[in-house]
Design an enzyme around this catalytic site. Structure first.
Site, PDB file in Angstrom:
ATOM      1  N   GLU A   1      39.566  38.991  35.794  1.00 31.55           N
ATOM      2  CA  GLU A   1      40.802  38.534  36.433  1.00 31.55           C
ATOM      3  C   GLU A   1      41.516  37.505  35.549  1.00 31.55           C
ATOM      4  O   GLU A   1      42.747  37.413  35.584  1.00 31.55           O
ATOM      5  CB  GLU A   1      40.446  37.950  37.810  1.00 31.55           C
ATOM      6  CG  GLU A   1      41.514  38.055  38.863  1.00 31.55           C
ATOM      7  CD  GLU A   1      42.075  39.463  39.121  1.00 31.55           C
ATOM      8  OE1 GLU A   1      41.418  40.470  38.800  1.00 31.55           O
ATOM      9  OE2 GLU A   1      43.204  39.538  39.614  1.00 31.55           O
TER      10      GLU A   1
ATOM     11  N   HIS B   1      43.952  43.931  32.392  1.00 33.57           N
ATOM     12  CA  HIS B   1      42.581  44.427  32.625  1.00 33.57           C
ATOM     13  C   HIS B   1      42.231  45.507  31.594  1.00 33.57           C
ATOM     14  O   HIS B   1      41.134  45.537  31.037  1.00 33.57           O
ATOM     15  CB  HIS B   1      42.476  45.067  34.015  1.00 33.57           C
ATOM     16  CG  HIS B   1      42.349  44.095  35.151  1.00 33.57           C
ATOM     17  ND1 HIS B   1      41.344  43.158  35.218  1.00 33.57           N
ATOM     18  CD2 HIS B   1      43.077  43.941  36.290  1.00 33.57           C
ATOM     19  CE1 HIS B   1      41.474  42.456  36.362  1.00 33.57           C
ATOM     20  NE2 HIS B   1      42.518  42.910  37.004  1.00 33.57           N
TER      21      HIS B   1
ATOM     22  N   HIS C   1      49.785  43.168  34.903  1.00 27.82           N
ATOM     23  CA  HIS C   1      48.465  42.746  35.389  1.00 27.82           C
ATOM     24  C   HIS C   1      47.385  43.781  35.034  1.00 27.82           C
ATOM     25  O   HIS C   1      46.369  43.451  34.412  1.00 27.82           O
ATOM     26  CB  HIS C   1      48.524  42.535  36.906  1.00 27.82           C
ATOM     27  CG  HIS C   1      47.235  42.098  37.526  1.00 27.82           C
ATOM     28  ND1 HIS C   1      46.952  40.776  37.802  1.00 27.82           N
ATOM     29  CD2 HIS C   1      46.137  42.794  37.908  1.00 27.82           C
ATOM     30  CE1 HIS C   1      45.745  40.691  38.332  1.00 27.82           C
ATOM     31  NE2 HIS C   1      45.222  41.910  38.410  1.00 27.82           N
ATOM     32  N   GLU C   2      47.643  45.030  35.413  1.00 28.26           N
ATOM     33  CA  GLU C   2      46.630  46.065  35.162  1.00 28.26           C
ATOM     34  C   GLU C   2      46.473  46.313  33.660  1.00 28.26           C
ATOM     35  O   GLU C   2      45.374  46.615  33.195  1.00 28.26           O
ATOM     36  CB  GLU C   2      46.981  47.363  35.902  1.00 28.26           C
ATOM     37  CG  GLU C   2      47.111  47.239  37.438  1.00 28.26           C
ATOM     38  CD  GLU C   2      45.937  46.563  38.146  1.00 28.26           C
ATOM     39  OE1 GLU C   2      44.798  46.658  37.652  1.00 28.26           O
ATOM     40  OE2 GLU C   2      46.171  45.923  39.199  1.00 28.26           O
TER      41      GLU C   2
END
Ligand code: ZN
Length: 498
Positions: A292, A266, A262-263
């Site tokens: 997101e 980003h 997830h990170e």
């Protein structure tokens, strides 16, 4: 460069330097700083923040912005920077100074009250503060309203431009109609066995695997750092310095894996912004929702797909032979996609996540657009959880007190999480028309997928607004049907239902 714009540059440069310093202090506070430093660092942050505020909010900048209104010599980048700074200036200017100070103090007290209330499982400690936060939300909405806007729409606009109540209502209505019945069917199925994800997993070995994983999805170590913190997050000062964190649990293998992906999603976005926007206000993501969309695209659409694990599952098994030696790829993929309607948003699976957001959206809309007292909210919260997710929180700490956002005055932020999921699915649908995503993933070629995202989203930074990015990337305005179709197809298959 426009001559008038040139006069704005020194202010923007100072703002950038102060923002960089503030972000660095925040990062340090969350990762390496000793516990007792906090209070002293807070003082430094307070002084630098004030300095940063006046650096842009002053009569000289105001005059330059006024002159730029009619300046025809700005190029497209300068125009985008001007629009962004002007919007911020107007929002800040609309709120009287004394109110701003009182609000800052209330925020600090409100967060403490929230912490206390959560610890004591007692909403009544936080209720009077939430009441005041709502009153401020209403007041700020009235101050910040531009033509034709009112109430909750003004607050939503702070986080996601061009996605007002009208758009969100129809989005959530569709989710309600399609996803809740699907969830009910899944809840009647025997649960998927994911017990092997909760055995003991050596943290050092997890770290090694997660570093591999970050790099595998495209994290650039020459432009980034990965550390540990209590709650995983990404921060960035510019595209050549992007920091991510993860958190390791000895008895939970999947937690760190999906936080890391997830990170990294980003981070890849931030690292992929073009150099012409570095250290400008455009050198960041287009909006919360678009940001997101990139992290959830990597985490869920890519990271939880079977094809993604085909080339690398063997490596995971080799890292943890005792725990996973007897677990097949299909068993592993089913386990990481297990649906479990629960009371906590941050632990929610992909299918139910947006239902958690829907509860918050409906309550926020009520708080700002209708008359509702804070005391009534826990009951409303619990009823909505029962209705949508089929669970009633055991107490307020795992119910209405679970998120920090409202105590910080962030009303209107939650919907961007749900929009991010829907944007990601729309981008995915478009991507599939251009390439065989499964085949690329199965061959370990994530580069092809990243290139698509880079070309359509990442490189622009904040030059374009969210709506424009989506339209240019997919050839269509926002269409939540893609998200609903994606969820239905995926989860009907996993659970063998129709
Ligand atoms: Zn995120």
């Amino acid at each position: 460069m426009s001559q008038i714009f040139e006069r704005l540059v020194p202010y923007l440069e100072k703002h950038m330097a102060l923002q960089t310093a503030l972000a660095l202090l925040d990062w340090d506070d969350a990762t390496l700083a000793p516990k007792e430093a906090g209070e002293y660092t807070a003082k430094v942050i307070g002084i630098l923040s004030q300095e940063d505020f006046v650096c842009l909010m002053n009569p000289q900048v105001k005059k330059i912005l006024e002159e730029l209104e009619t300046d025809k010599t700005m190029d497209s980048t300068e125009q985008a920077i001007f629009r962004k700074v002007r919007k911020q200036f107007r929002k800040n200017e609309a709120i009287p100074k004394e109110e701003k100070r009182a609000y800052a103090e209330l925020k600090a007290r409100s967060q403490k009250a929230w912490e206390e209330a959560k610890k004591e499982q007692d909403f009544s400690i936080f209720a009077p503060y939430l009441e005041k936060m709502i009153a401020y939300g209403k007041k700020f909405a009235a101050y910040g309203a531009s033509d034709g806007q009112e109430g909750y729409d003004v607050l939503l606009d702070d986080y996601e431009e061009a996605f007002p109540v009208e758009v969100l209502d129809s989005f959530f209505e569709k989710l309600k109609k399609e996803i809740i019945p699907l969830l009910r069917k899944i809840q009647q199925q025997p649960p998927i066995d994911d017990s092997f994800l909760y055995l003991e997993y050596d943290v050092e070995k997890q770290k090694e695997f997660n570093r591999f994983l970050a790099e595998y999805v495209g994290f650039d170590w020459n432009r980034g750092v990965m550390a540990e913190s209590a709650h995983p997050f990404t921060t960035s000062w510019h595209n050549h310095d992007v920091r991510i964190t993860t958190h390791y649990y000895k008895n939970q293998l999947a937690s760190a894996i999906f936080s890391t992906i997830h990170e990294s999603g980003h981070a890849i976005y931030e690292q992929g912004i073009e150099d012409c926007y570095t250290q400008t206000v455009l050198g960041e993501g287009a909006s919360c929702g678009i940001h997101e969309s990139q992290s959830r695209f990597m985490e869920n659409i890519i990271g939880r797909s079977r094809a993604f694990w085909i080339p690398i599952y063997k490596k995971l098994v080799e890292t943890f032979p005792e725990q996973l030696g007897e677990v097949s790829l299909d068993q592993f993929v089913a386990a990481i996609n297990r649906v479990k309607a629960d009371e906590i948003r941050t632990e929610a699976d992909e299918l139910t996540y947006c239902l958690h957001i829907m509860v918050r959206y409906e309550i926020e809309k009520m708080m700002i657009n209708e008359e509702v007292s804070a005391e009534e909210l826990p009951k409303i919260w619990n009823e909505k959880y029962q209705e949508y997710l089929g669970v009633t929180p055991e107490n307020d700490a795992v119910g209405i007190l679970q998120d920090v956002h409202w105590s910080m005055g962030d009303i209107g932020y939650f919907p961007s999480y749900a929009l991010g999921n829907a944007f990601a699915a729309q981008i995915y649908a478009r991507m599939k028309k251009e390439m065989d995503v499964e085949a690329e993933l199965s061959a370990g070629n994530i580069g092809a997928i990243r290139d698509f995202l880079h070309r359509t989203v990442h490189r622009y930074g904040a030059l374009k607004e969210a709506r424009e990015i989506l339209l240019d990337a997919t050839g269509e305005e926002f269409n939540p049907d893609y998200f609903i179709e994606y969820l239905k197809e995926k989860y009907q298959k996993i659970y063998g239902i129709s």
